[in-house]
Design a protein around this motif. Sequence first.
Motif, PDB file in Angstrom:
ATOM      1  N   GLY A 129       0.961  11.681 -17.914  1.00  0.00           N
ATOM      2  CA  GLY A 129       1.669  11.205 -19.097  1.00  0.00           C
ATOM      3  C   GLY A 129       0.950  10.093 -19.829  1.00  0.00           C
ATOM      4  N   PRO A 130       1.453   9.763 -21.017  1.00  0.00           N
ATOM      5  CA  PRO A 130       0.845   8.689 -21.807  1.00  0.00           C
ATOM      6  C   PRO A 130       1.230   7.315 -21.271  1.00  0.00           C
ATOM      7  CG  PRO A 130       2.714   9.615 -22.975  1.00  0.00           C
ATOM      8  CD  PRO A 130       2.548  10.442 -21.733  1.00  0.00           C
ATOM      9  N   ASP A 131       0.381   6.338 -21.521  1.00  0.00           N
ATOM     10  CA  ASP A 131       0.707   4.941 -21.261  1.00  0.00           C
ATOM     11  C   ASP A 131      -0.137   4.087 -22.196  1.00  0.00           C
ATOM     12  OD1 ASP A 131      -1.864   4.446 -19.998  1.00  0.00           O
ATOM     13  OD2 ASP A 131      -1.063   5.340 -18.152  1.00  0.00           O
ATOM     14  N   GLY A 181      -4.520   6.367 -20.970  1.00  0.00           N
ATOM     15  CA  GLY A 181      -3.176   6.866 -21.254  1.00  0.00           C
ATOM     16  C   GLY A 181      -3.010   7.276 -22.697  1.00  0.00           C
ATOM     17  N   LYS A 182      -3.624   6.540 -23.610  1.00  0.00           N
ATOM     18  CA  LYS A 182      -3.570   6.902 -25.029  1.00  0.00           C
ATOM     19  C   LYS A 182      -4.381   8.173 -25.293  1.00  0.00           C
ATOM     20  CE  LYS A 182      -2.790   2.153 -26.565  1.00  0.00           C
ATOM     21  NZ  LYS A 182      -3.331   0.980 -27.283  1.00  0.00           N
ATOM     22  N   ARG A 213      -4.793  10.557 -23.067  1.00  0.00           N
ATOM     23  CA  ARG A 213      -3.955  11.650 -22.545  1.00  0.00           C
ATOM     24  C   ARG A 213      -2.899  12.061 -23.554  1.00  0.00           C
ATOM     25  NH1 ARG A 213      -4.143   9.030 -17.527  1.00  0.00           N
ATOM     26  NH2 ARG A 213      -2.131   8.050 -17.932  1.00  0.00           N
ATOM     27  N   GLU A 214      -2.292  11.089 -24.223  1.00  0.00           N
ATOM     28  CA  GLU A 214      -1.271  11.420 -25.218  1.00  0.00           C
ATOM     29  C   GLU A 214      -1.841  12.337 -26.298  1.00  0.00           C
ATOM     30  OE1 GLU A 214       2.211   9.249 -27.838  1.00  0.00           O
ATOM     31  OE2 GLU A 214       0.493   8.069 -27.157  1.00  0.00           O
ATOM     32  N   LYS A 215      -3.054  12.036 -26.739  1.00  0.00           N
ATOM     33  CA  LYS A 215      -3.706  12.889 -27.732  1.00  0.00           C
ATOM     34  C   LYS A 215      -3.824  14.325 -27.221  1.00  0.00           C
ATOM     35  CE  LYS A 215      -8.311  13.837 -29.578  1.00  0.00           C
ATOM     36  NZ  LYS A 215      -9.729  13.381 -29.647  1.00  0.00           N
ATOM     37  N   TYR A 216      -4.274  14.505 -25.978  1.00  0.00           N
ATOM     38  CA  TYR A 216      -4.499  15.855 -25.458  1.00  0.00           C
ATOM     39  C   TYR A 216      -3.202  16.554 -25.085  1.00  0.00           C
ATOM     40  CZ  TYR A 216      -9.475  15.260 -25.836  1.00  0.00           C
ATOM     41  OH  TYR A 216     -10.733  15.087 -26.356  1.00  0.00           O
TER      42      TYR A 216
END
Length: 399
Positions: free
Chosen positions: A85-87, A92-93, A95-98
Motif C-alpha cells: 500500500g501507499p505511505d 510508498g508514494k 507504490r501509490e503511482k503503480y
Amino acid sequence: MFFAFQVSIAQANDKSIKGHESRAYYVEVLTRIADPVLNALSQNKLKATMPVEKAADAYGGREQVTYLEAFGRLISGMAPWLELGPDETPEGKLREKYIQLTLKSIHNATDPNSPDFMNFTEGGQPLVDAAFFAQGLLRAPTQLWEPLSAETKANVIQALKSSRVISPYYSNWLLFTGMVEAALLKFDGEADMVRMAYSLNKHKEWYLGDGMYGDGPEFHWDYYNSFVIQPMLLDITKVLKEKGDRMGNDLDLFVERAQRYAAIQERLISPEGTYPVIGRSMAYRFGAFQSLSQIALWQKLPEKVQPAQVRGALKAIIEKHMEAEDMFDENGWLTLGFYGHQPEVAEPYISTGSLYLCAEVFLVLGLPVDAPFWSAPAAAWTQKRIWSGGDATRDKSVR
C-alpha cells in the motif's frame, strides 16, 4: 532514474544500509520492466503500441494472446509489493503511482468495450495468463481487488469464468484451472471445486521426491517447478485453507516441499550470479527464481538459508541479466532472449508478452523494509561462500 532510500546511520549500520540499497535496486528494475506495459494499458494503448516479437517458428496467433501474457504475468510478480500500500515514504508514494496504474489497467483489460479488452477465450494460451492474472489479484486483494468499482469487479469475474471453455493439458496446466477457480472462490464466493481438487491431487501423485514435482507423469529438468508448480500449489491451497476447505490441509505439506526446492534453487546460483540454462522457457530470465522468492516472501526459508543470503543471490542474478545492453528495445520493452537479445532461445509459444514472467523474482518486495530480508547484514549465498573457502556444510535430500 535510480530510486534511493534515505536511511540514517542511526537507524542502520553499513551492512544493513546495503540491504536497503539492494531494495532500491530491486524497485528500480521492477518499475523499469513494468513501465511500458502499465503506462500503455492504463491509457488503453497496449495493443496499439506493444511490439510482438516472436520466434521464427512461432505458433500462430501470438498477436491474440501476448497482451494478456504481459499484463497477467507482470502483476502476478508485482502484486506483493503493491499490497504493502501507499505511505508517505518515497517508496510508498511510488507504490501509490503503480497501484493506480494497475487499477486502471485491470479496468481496461476486462472491459468488453475497451480497445485493450483482452482475449480470455480464444486458443489455449489465455487459460495460462488468466491464471497469472488471478494469482496477482490473490496476492494483492487489498490494493488490487477491493478498490475496483462494482462494474469492474463483475467484468473481472466474467473474464475469469470465460476461460473455463479452454481445456488444460495433462501437465502443470491443470494448476491454471485451479488458480482461476481459487480466485473465483475468494472474490465471487463460488467455484468449481472439482477443478481445484483434480489439479492438486494430480500434483500430489506427480511428486517425485526431494522437493520436485513432475510436469505431468514425467520428470522435466527445467524451471517449471518455479515458473508454475510450486507457487501455484501454495497460492491455491492458501485460499482453500482461508475458506476452511479440507483441501487446504495440504498447505503445510506443499510448504515443506517448496522449502526444499527453495534450498536447491539457492544452491544453483553461482558466485558470479549465473545459473544453469536448462530446459524450456529460459527467455523468462530471472523469473526462474519465483519459488525461492516466494518462500522468502512467506518467511519460510529453510533453516540453513538466511534471508540476507537470498537477498544477495537474487540481486546478483538480476544484475547479471541487466548487464546485457539489449535486454530492452529502444522503447523499453523486453526483447526475446536470456542474456540480452537472443531470439533463438525462444520456443514457438513465446512472444514479447511471455517475457514478463521475469517479474516473479520480485515477490520479495512484498516484505516491508524493516524485515530481516532487507535489514539483516549482508551474507554470502551458498556457492559464493563455498567457492571462497568458507563453510561447505553437507546438503541433504528430503523425501
